[in-house]
Design a protein around this motif. Sequence first.
Motif, short mmCIF file in Angstrom:
data_model
loop_
_atom_site.label_atom_id
_atom_site.label_comp_id
_atom_site.label_asym_id
_atom_site.label_seq_id
_atom_site.Cartn_x
_atom_site.Cartn_y
_atom_site.Cartn_z
N PRO A 81 2.21 23.92 -15.23
CA PRO A 81 2.93 23.90 -16.63
C PRO A 81 1.89 23.95 -17.43
O PRO A 81 1.10 23.29 -17.76
N GLY A 82 1.95 25.00 -18.59
CA GLY A 82 1.04 24.79 -19.66
C GLY A 82 -0.45 25.54 -19.27
O GLY A 82 -1.03 25.98 -20.23
N GLU A 83 -0.69 25.99 -18.14
CA GLU A 83 -1.94 26.37 -17.65
C GLU A 83 -2.02 27.97 -17.84
O GLU A 83 -0.93 28.64 -17.46
N LEU A 85 -6.46 28.89 -14.32
CA LEU A 85 -6.34 28.76 -12.63
C LEU A 85 -7.29 29.52 -11.94
O LEU A 85 -7.75 29.26 -10.86
N ALA A 86 -7.82 30.88 -12.64
CA ALA A 86 -8.70 31.82 -12.04
C ALA A 86 -10.14 30.78 -11.83
O ALA A 86 -10.87 30.90 -10.87
N GLN A 87 -10.58 29.95 -12.93
CA GLN A 87 -11.62 29.32 -13.10
C GLN A 87 -11.85 28.34 -11.81
O GLN A 87 -12.64 28.02 -11.11
N ARG A 88 -10.44 27.65 -11.65
CA ARG A 88 -10.36 26.46 -10.52
C ARG A 88 -10.64 27.24 -9.42
O ARG A 88 -11.14 26.58 -8.38
N LYS A 89 -10.02 28.44 -8.97
CA LYS A 89 -10.01 29.13 -7.55
C LYS A 89 -11.32 29.74 -7.47
O LYS A 89 -12.09 29.48 -6.37
N ILE A 90 -12.15 30.07 -8.50
CA ILE A 90 -13.55 30.60 -8.20
C ILE A 90 -14.42 29.43 -7.90
O ILE A 90 -15.32 29.62 -7.33
N LYS A 91 -14.17 28.42 -8.67
CA LYS A 91 -14.94 27.23 -7.96
C LYS A 91 -14.78 26.71 -6.72
O LYS A 91 -15.90 26.63 -5.95
N LEU A 92 -13.84 26.95 -6.23
CA LEU A 92 -13.60 26.62 -4.78
C LEU A 92 -13.99 27.76 -3.84
O LEU A 92 -14.52 27.45 -2.86
N ILE A 93 -13.92 29.04 -4.18
CA ILE A 93 -14.55 30.10 -3.49
C ILE A 93 -15.99 29.71 -3.59
O ILE A 93 -16.87 30.02 -2.44
#
Length: 121
Positions: free
Chosen positions: A25-27, A32-40
């Motif tokens: 919520p509020g993101e 979200l993409a930043q968090r995903k790319i860090k994990l990638i």
Amino acid sequence: TDRVKGWDDILTISGANAKDYDLRPGESMDELAQRKIKLIAKVYNEGTVLDAGNTSQYKYYPWFEIVKDTAKPSGFGLSFFGCVLWFSCSGVGVRLCFKTSDLAMDAGKKFLKIYEDLLIR
């Protein structure tokens, strides 16, 4: 690169919970993409932590040509000017970098939509 075909493989290899990578919520989509790319990057680098202070350690990031599209305006300026020979800069944090150019190219191709969410939308 052979084990990673898509986002589900990133979650499986990392052991991350898929719900942790839902839009909060509020993101915004770029957050979200930043968090995903860090994990990638973490999965592709297989535990190697790149050292931002080590200038002898090369770091790679997918390079994209962004073509103007009024439906997808960029969130930042796409111009740069510099003329000082001793000057260097980086527009990418080391957390998003890869340890080899092959890994960066593979991730850029396989996760283009996520990079697009980070850089364009």
